[in-house]
Design an enzyme around this catalytic site. Structure first.
Site, PDB file in Angstrom:
ATOM      1  CB  VAL A  32       3.855  -6.680   2.519  1.00 13.85           C
ATOM      2  CG1 VAL A  32       2.944  -6.709   3.750  1.00 13.85           C
ATOM      3  CG2 VAL A  32       3.106  -6.150   1.320  1.00 13.85           C
ATOM      4  CE  LYS A  33       0.645  -4.121   7.192  1.00 12.78           C
ATOM      5  NZ  LYS A  33      -0.678  -3.634   6.829  1.00 12.78           N
ATOM      6  CG  ASP A  34       9.692  -2.099   4.361  1.00 16.73           C
ATOM      7  OD1 ASP A  34       9.246  -2.205   5.517  1.00 16.73           O
ATOM      8  OD2 ASP A  34      10.853  -2.437   4.038  1.00 16.73           O
ATOM      9  CB  ALA A  90       6.000   2.569   5.775  1.00 18.91           C
TER      10      ALA A  90
END
Lengths: 46, 278
Positions: B43-45, B48
């Site tokens: 999910v961190k894409d 970012a």
């Protein structure tokens, strides 16, 4: 056109492992060999 | 036919997958948003991409510039993926106790790793704090700029979920979503999805799945930031109110169903930072 089959990370212990590459006499990509030269800003603690 | 001009356009628009066991057990349709299908596999894409685009808009980064973050996992991977696609470098500060797998994953993507001793958050040499100072230091010397991604208090993280995750959930459920729950590390996903969904329908219920004994569980249940015990989970179990969650605090608190059953059963495998912050 080509195929991006997988992430490649399941070959980490071989194709992306400096020790493995060395043992096979294969070249080491610069990004695997590089160590950081950044000075870490530590603070003195009591 | 869709051709993405770069890997960045492959971020988001993840499918919803019906969780059969959970749906049968509850008699409700329980869906999971498959964030592991993002190019960086988490999910961190999304965070970012928004953090880096936000820094560009502010004029803080130029090609060749540096993104610094203290992270032991998915955020570092997401930042490095996005950074490399856009011609930036990443310097990732991690506790040296982190697994070799995580270090290797970051290195393979091309991150520059700075390993520091693992010390509690209150210590000025905690990896998150070191990453902040390192970003400041590099900002003075890097000709193309250096930023501290600062996922915990950078609201661009939350904005990603307001604009993309929440909208996708709303669209893909045809507006039929009744509730949303996830765990909290930075709080960006929970607060962002909550704010985004509430813009469509303020009656959608929002919950936090926090490990038992963690501070946010206590905060929403008893109004006090208090934690107890220890945890084997990574990246969740936040001990403070981050900027991501702060302005949304009231909305979350009033909307959150009081967790009467133990939320400790919801243990998320999502990884962002190790639980050494207290």
């Amino acid at each position: 056109m080509t195929i991006l089959c997988d992430y490649g990370n399941r070959y980490q212990s071989k194709l992306f492992n400096p020790d493995f590459l060395k043992s096979k006499g294969l070249p080491l990509p610069a990004y695997l060999a590089k160590r950081t030269e950044i000075a870490v800003p530590y603070e003195t603690t009591a | 036919m869709t051709v993405h001009p770069s890997v960045l356009e492959a971020i988001g628009n993840t499918p919803l997958i019906k969780l059969k066991g959970a749906s049968e057990a509850t008699g409700s349709t329980i869906l999971g948003k498959a964030e592991f299908l993002n190019p960086g596999q988490s999910v961190k894409d999304r965070a970012a991409l928004y953090i880096i685009r936000d820094a560009e808009k502010q004029g803080l980064l130029r090609p060749g510039g540096v993104i610094v973050e203290g992270t032991a996992g998915n955020t570092g991977i997401g930042l490095t993926l996005v950074a490399k696609a856009l011609g930036y470098r990443t310097v990732i500060v991690i506790p040296e106790t982190q697994s070799q797998e995580k270090k290797d994953a970051l290195k393979l993507l091309g991150a520059e790793l700075v390993e520091v001793p693992a010390v509690p958050y209150k210590n000025p040499n905690n990896y998150v704090k070191v990453s902040g100072r390192l970003a400041e230091q590099l900002a003075k010397t890097e000709p193309n700029g250096a930023i501290w991604a600062n996922q915990f208090d950078n609201v661009a993280n939350r904005q990603a979920h307001i604009e993309t995750t929440a909208k996708e959930i709303w669209d893909d459920t045809n507006g039929k979503v009744d509730g949303f729950i996830c765990s909290v590390g930075s709080g960006g996903t929970l607060a962002g999805v909550a704010m985004g969904l509430h813009a469509f329908n303020k009656d959608i219920k929002i919950g936090i799945a926090d490990p038992e004994g963690a501070a946010l569980y206590e905060f929403y249940k008893n109004g006090e930031l208090k934690s107890s015990g220890s945890s084997i989970t990574e990246g969740i179990g936040q001990g403070r109110i981050t900027a991501s969650t702060s302005s949304n605090m009231r909305a979350c608190a009033s909307a959150a169903p009081r967790p009467s059953t133990s939320p400790a059963r919801f243990v998320s495998p999502g990884i962002s930072v190790p639980d050494i912050r207290s």
